[in-house]
Design an enzyme around this catalytic site. Sequence first.
Site, PDB file in Angstrom:
ATOM      1  N   GLY A 278       0.787  -1.233   0.000  1.00 52.39           N
ATOM      2  CA  GLY A 278       0.000   0.000   0.000  1.00 52.39           C
ATOM      3  C   GLY A 278       0.812   1.273   0.000  1.00 52.39           C
ATOM      4  O   GLY A 278       0.248   2.356   0.118  1.00 52.39           O
ATOM      5  N   GLU A 320       4.593  -6.181   1.534  1.00 51.13           N
ATOM      6  CA  GLU A 320       4.134  -6.609   0.200  1.00 51.13           C
ATOM      7  C   GLU A 320       3.931  -5.426  -0.746  1.00 51.13           C
ATOM      8  O   GLU A 320       2.810  -5.165  -1.179  1.00 51.13           O
ATOM      9  CB  GLU A 320       2.809  -7.352   0.345  1.00 51.13           C
ATOM     10  CG  GLU A 320       2.904  -8.580   1.208  1.00 51.13           C
ATOM     11  CD  GLU A 320       1.555  -9.202   1.546  1.00 51.13           C
ATOM     12  OE1 GLU A 320       1.522 -10.400   1.858  1.00 51.13           O
ATOM     13  OE2 GLU A 320       0.539  -8.484   1.500  1.00 51.13           O
ATOM     14  N   PRO A 321       4.981  -4.702  -1.069  1.00 49.70           N
ATOM     15  CA  PRO A 321       4.788  -3.572  -1.987  1.00 49.70           C
ATOM     16  C   PRO A 321       4.559  -4.051  -3.417  1.00 49.70           C
ATOM     17  O   PRO A 321       5.261  -4.932  -3.906  1.00 49.70           O
ATOM     18  CB  PRO A 321       6.124  -2.815  -1.885  1.00 49.70           C
ATOM     19  CG  PRO A 321       7.123  -3.869  -1.520  1.00 49.70           C
ATOM     20  CD  PRO A 321       6.388  -4.889  -0.692  1.00 49.70           C
ATOM     21  N   GLY A 322       3.559  -3.494  -4.066  1.00 48.24           N
ATOM     22  CA  GLY A 322       3.348  -3.794  -5.486  1.00 48.24           C
ATOM     23  C   GLY A 322       3.586  -2.514  -6.269  1.00 48.24           C
ATOM     24  O   GLY A 322       4.580  -2.342  -6.976  1.00 48.24           O
ATOM     25  N   ARG A 323       2.662  -1.570  -6.060  1.00 51.44           N
ATOM     26  CA  ARG A 323       2.726  -0.282  -6.756  1.00 51.44           C
ATOM     27  C   ARG A 323       4.090   0.413  -6.589  1.00 51.44           C
ATOM     28  O   ARG A 323       4.628   0.960  -7.542  1.00 51.44           O
ATOM     29  CB  ARG A 323       1.636   0.619  -6.176  1.00 51.44           C
ATOM     30  CG  ARG A 323       1.474   1.961  -6.850  1.00 51.44           C
ATOM     31  CD  ARG A 323       0.564   2.879  -6.018  1.00 51.44           C
ATOM     32  NE  ARG A 323      -0.484   2.174  -5.346  1.00 51.44           N
ATOM     33  CZ  ARG A 323      -1.742   2.098  -5.773  1.00 51.44           C
ATOM     34  NH1 ARG A 323      -2.109   2.727  -6.852  1.00 51.44           N
ATOM     35  NH2 ARG A 323      -2.632   1.417  -5.089  1.00 51.44           N
ATOM     36  N   ARG A 360      -7.975   3.410 -13.936  1.00 51.14           N
ATOM     37  CA  ARG A 360      -7.825   3.987 -12.593  1.00 51.14           C
ATOM     38  C   ARG A 360      -8.437   5.381 -12.473  1.00 51.14           C
ATOM     39  O   ARG A 360      -8.938   5.755 -11.431  1.00 51.14           O
ATOM     40  CB  ARG A 360      -6.359   3.992 -12.171  1.00 51.14           C
ATOM     41  CG  ARG A 360      -5.774   2.568 -12.071  1.00 51.14           C
ATOM     42  CD  ARG A 360      -4.429   2.541 -11.370  1.00 51.14           C
ATOM     43  NE  ARG A 360      -4.548   2.878  -9.967  1.00 51.14           N
ATOM     44  CZ  ARG A 360      -4.314   4.054  -9.442  1.00 51.14           C
ATOM     45  NH1 ARG A 360      -3.880   5.044 -10.223  1.00 51.14           N
ATOM     46  NH2 ARG A 360      -4.476   4.282  -8.156  1.00 51.14           N
ATOM     47  N   TYR A 364     -11.145   5.353  -9.725  1.00 48.49           N
ATOM     48  CA  TYR A 364     -10.729   5.919  -8.428  1.00 48.49           C
ATOM     49  C   TYR A 364     -10.538   7.423  -8.482  1.00 48.49           C
ATOM     50  O   TYR A 364      -9.978   7.983  -7.538  1.00 48.49           O
ATOM     51  CB  TYR A 364      -9.395   5.330  -7.973  1.00 48.49           C
ATOM     52  CG  TYR A 364      -9.268   3.833  -8.057  1.00 48.49           C
ATOM     53  CD1 TYR A 364     -10.062   3.007  -7.275  1.00 48.49           C
ATOM     54  CD2 TYR A 364      -8.332   3.245  -8.898  1.00 48.49           C
ATOM     55  CE1 TYR A 364      -9.928   1.636  -7.340  1.00 48.49           C
ATOM     56  CE2 TYR A 364      -8.184   1.873  -8.966  1.00 48.49           C
ATOM     57  CZ  TYR A 364      -8.990   1.076  -8.190  1.00 48.49           C
ATOM     58  OH  TYR A 364      -8.848  -0.273  -8.251  1.00 48.49           O
ATOM     59  N   CYS A 391     -16.627   4.327 -26.071  1.00 50.65           N
ATOM     60  CA  CYS A 391     -17.959   4.914 -26.159  1.00 50.65           C
ATOM     61  C   CYS A 391     -18.494   5.209 -24.777  1.00 50.65           C
ATOM     62  O   CYS A 391     -19.438   4.546 -24.311  1.00 50.65           O
ATOM     63  CB  CYS A 391     -18.884   3.955 -26.891  1.00 50.65           C
ATOM     64  SG  CYS A 391     -18.676   4.155 -28.629  1.00 50.65           S
ATOM     65  N   GLU A 392     -17.892   6.164 -24.129  1.00 49.11           N
ATOM     66  CA  GLU A 392     -18.293   6.481 -22.771  1.00 49.11           C
ATOM     67  C   GLU A 392     -17.652   7.810 -22.399  1.00 49.11           C
ATOM     68  O   GLU A 392     -16.438   7.975 -22.560  1.00 49.11           O
ATOM     69  CB  GLU A 392     -17.789   5.357 -21.856  1.00 49.11           C
ATOM     70  CG  GLU A 392     -18.239   5.518 -20.464  1.00 49.11           C
ATOM     71  CD  GLU A 392     -18.299   4.189 -19.708  1.00 49.11           C
ATOM     72  OE1 GLU A 392     -18.518   3.121 -20.323  1.00 49.11           O
ATOM     73  OE2 GLU A 392     -18.131   4.247 -18.492  1.00 49.11           O
TER      74      GLU A 392
HETATM   75  N1  LLP Z   1      -0.906  -6.955  -0.082  1.00 48.40           N
HETATM   76  C1  LLP Z   1      -2.245  -7.098  -0.058  1.00 48.40           C
HETATM   77  C2  LLP Z   1      -2.831  -8.072   0.861  1.00 48.40           C
HETATM   78  C3  LLP Z   1      -3.051  -6.337  -0.901  1.00 48.40           C
HETATM   79  O1  LLP Z   1      -4.363  -6.480  -0.864  1.00 48.40           O
HETATM   80  C4  LLP Z   1      -2.449  -5.414  -1.787  1.00 48.40           C
HETATM   81  C5  LLP Z   1      -3.245  -4.626  -2.695  1.00 48.40           C
HETATM   82  C6  LLP Z   1      -1.051  -5.309  -1.782  1.00 48.40           C
HETATM   83  C7  LLP Z   1      -0.315  -6.084  -0.913  1.00 48.40           C
HETATM   84  C8  LLP Z   1      -0.311  -4.378  -2.707  1.00 48.40           C
HETATM   85  O2  LLP Z   1      -0.665  -3.060  -2.558  1.00 48.40           O
HETATM   86  P1  LLP Z   1       0.215  -1.913  -3.288  1.00 48.40           P
HETATM   87  O3  LLP Z   1       1.539  -1.875  -2.587  1.00 48.40           O
HETATM   88  O4  LLP Z   1       0.374  -2.309  -4.704  1.00 48.40           O
HETATM   89  O5  LLP Z   1      -0.612  -0.699  -3.111  1.00 48.40           O
HETATM   90  N2  LLP Z   1      -6.375  -1.472  -8.019  1.00 48.40           N
HETATM   91  C9  LLP Z   1      -6.060  -0.508  -6.982  1.00 48.40           C
HETATM   92  C10 LLP Z   1      -5.207  -1.092  -5.918  1.00 48.40           C
HETATM   93  C11 LLP Z   1      -5.793  -2.308  -5.254  1.00 48.40           C
HETATM   94  C12 LLP Z   1      -4.868  -2.876  -4.254  1.00 48.40           C
HETATM   95  C13 LLP Z   1      -5.379  -4.152  -3.726  1.00 48.40           C
HETATM   96  N3  LLP Z   1      -4.496  -4.771  -2.799  1.00 48.40           N
HETATM   97  C14 LLP Z   1      -5.374   0.690  -7.629  1.00 48.40           C
HETATM   98  O6  LLP Z   1      -5.226   0.705  -8.834  1.00 48.40           O
HETATM   99  O7  LLP Z   1      -5.019   1.631  -6.951  1.00 48.40           O
END
Ligand code: LLP
Length: 463
Positions: A278, A320-323, A360, A364, A391-392
């Site tokens: 997050g 758990e960083p993704g973004r 997004r 959001y 078309c939106e």
């Molecule tokens: N761990 C868990 C359990 C999660 O649910 C998530 C994201 C992450 C890690 C990774 O979060 P990050 O570091 O990437 O923020 N589609 C939305 C984001 C949904 C995130 C869901 N869970 C967006 O585009 O902002």
Amino acid sequence: MSRSAHPAGPRHADVYPEGHYSAPPADLNGLDEKVWAKTVTRNDAGVTTVGGIEVTRLAEEFGTPAYFLDEADFRARCRAWADAFGKDADVFYAGKAFLSRAVVKWLHEEGLNLDVCSGGELTTALDAGMPADRIAFHGNNKSPEEIERAVRVGVGRIVLDSFQEIVRVAHIAQSLGKRQRVQIRVTVGVEAHTHEFIATAHEDQKFGIPLAGGQAAEAVRRALQLDGLEVIGIHSHIGSQIFDTSGFEVAAHRVVGLLKQIRDEHGVELPEIDLGGGLGIAYTPDDDPREPHDIAKALNEIVTRECEAARLRTPRISVEPGRAIVGPTAFTLYEVGTIKPLEGLRTYVSVDGGMSDNIRTALYDAEYSVALVSRRSDAEPMLSRVVGKHCESGDIVVKDAFLPADLAPGDLIAVPATGAYCRSMASNYNHALRPPVVAVADGEARVIVRRETEEDLLRLDVG
Ligand code: LLP
């Protein structure tokens, strides 16, 4: 690439309508390093390059729209997170942000672990050679088939999300003669927003087991009694696009409170806690994300302090960083199609993609930046809305941004920070073909996810 004149009309103004934007930047040719991938720059000819390759060449070779991912930046961010947390912690990349086999290989090579949340992500991870014991399996409604496969291949942990799942995973593990390592996901009553957290009714969501009312403690009690489970820790994920660590502080405090309760009740000190992902990134120059090092230091301090106060051994931390890893490493390249100036409002700039490659903004209300990248321009700033071809009317990619007033069809514009949750949430809306992801490094570009074709669409339609 063709360029043609736009119809006469207001292209810029001294007074702009209300919107989500700051004053126009001093130099529209600048590429703020906060929002662009590390190797992105503008060359002497005024053309933007990534990994040493001009975007004009990339557009010719791979077409538009397309995502270009800076591999060196991706790897550097993996290393930065791994180094920041050190050997006494684990970094799991959240595959939902963007996953492909190439990405899995990079993660593996850079020593990261991987969080998957579906059978499809698990397949991609295993196929690309991620060792199963470095995979965490998430989800609030994993199917029995998904659970069985995860247990069979030996994933390092399954994150249990409900009372039913505790029993389900235990039963499946036992029937396979295994003892599955698990964490229990709890909701701590904190939901983090960009700069604030609101400690009210945030158990009101589908994920996790609430701490409130003793539910999480009861879940641990039940899990500890089941032979098929080895309970290794507690998991908490508090939200998305978070810039400060105060929400994590409250979460850590409450999770450690649960660990203490477990120790007092069962005489067991659970060895791990996962604080989830997050962490925020810069989508516009106004965003100020923190460095992994600062985040690691803050989280370690919080957990150590809380554990000392509770007289607990400090558990092993995972995140758990993704973004924060993939988000900043990619941009989407579009070709400008039509341009519609609206006097006193803004100019609508239509591109060849849209909400099918970046949902997004529509979903959001996300903010993005944009720049003209195929040439320099010293024209006046023009308040623009970058829209797609769907078309939106909600098909908006960048709500309000400044582009040069001499923008013309055929120009290439790029939206930075689209590495996370853009390709992974892309759709075939209006039967759009999902764009490719092209990895660029050291003067070489290679497709890691190819562009969809109309044959792909027809193949799924069995008539
Ligand atoms: N761990 C868990 C359990 C999660 O649910 C998530 C994201 C992450 C890690 C990774 O979060 P990050 O570091 O990437 O923020 N589609 C939305 C984001 C949904 C995130 C869901 N869970 C967006 O585009 O902002």
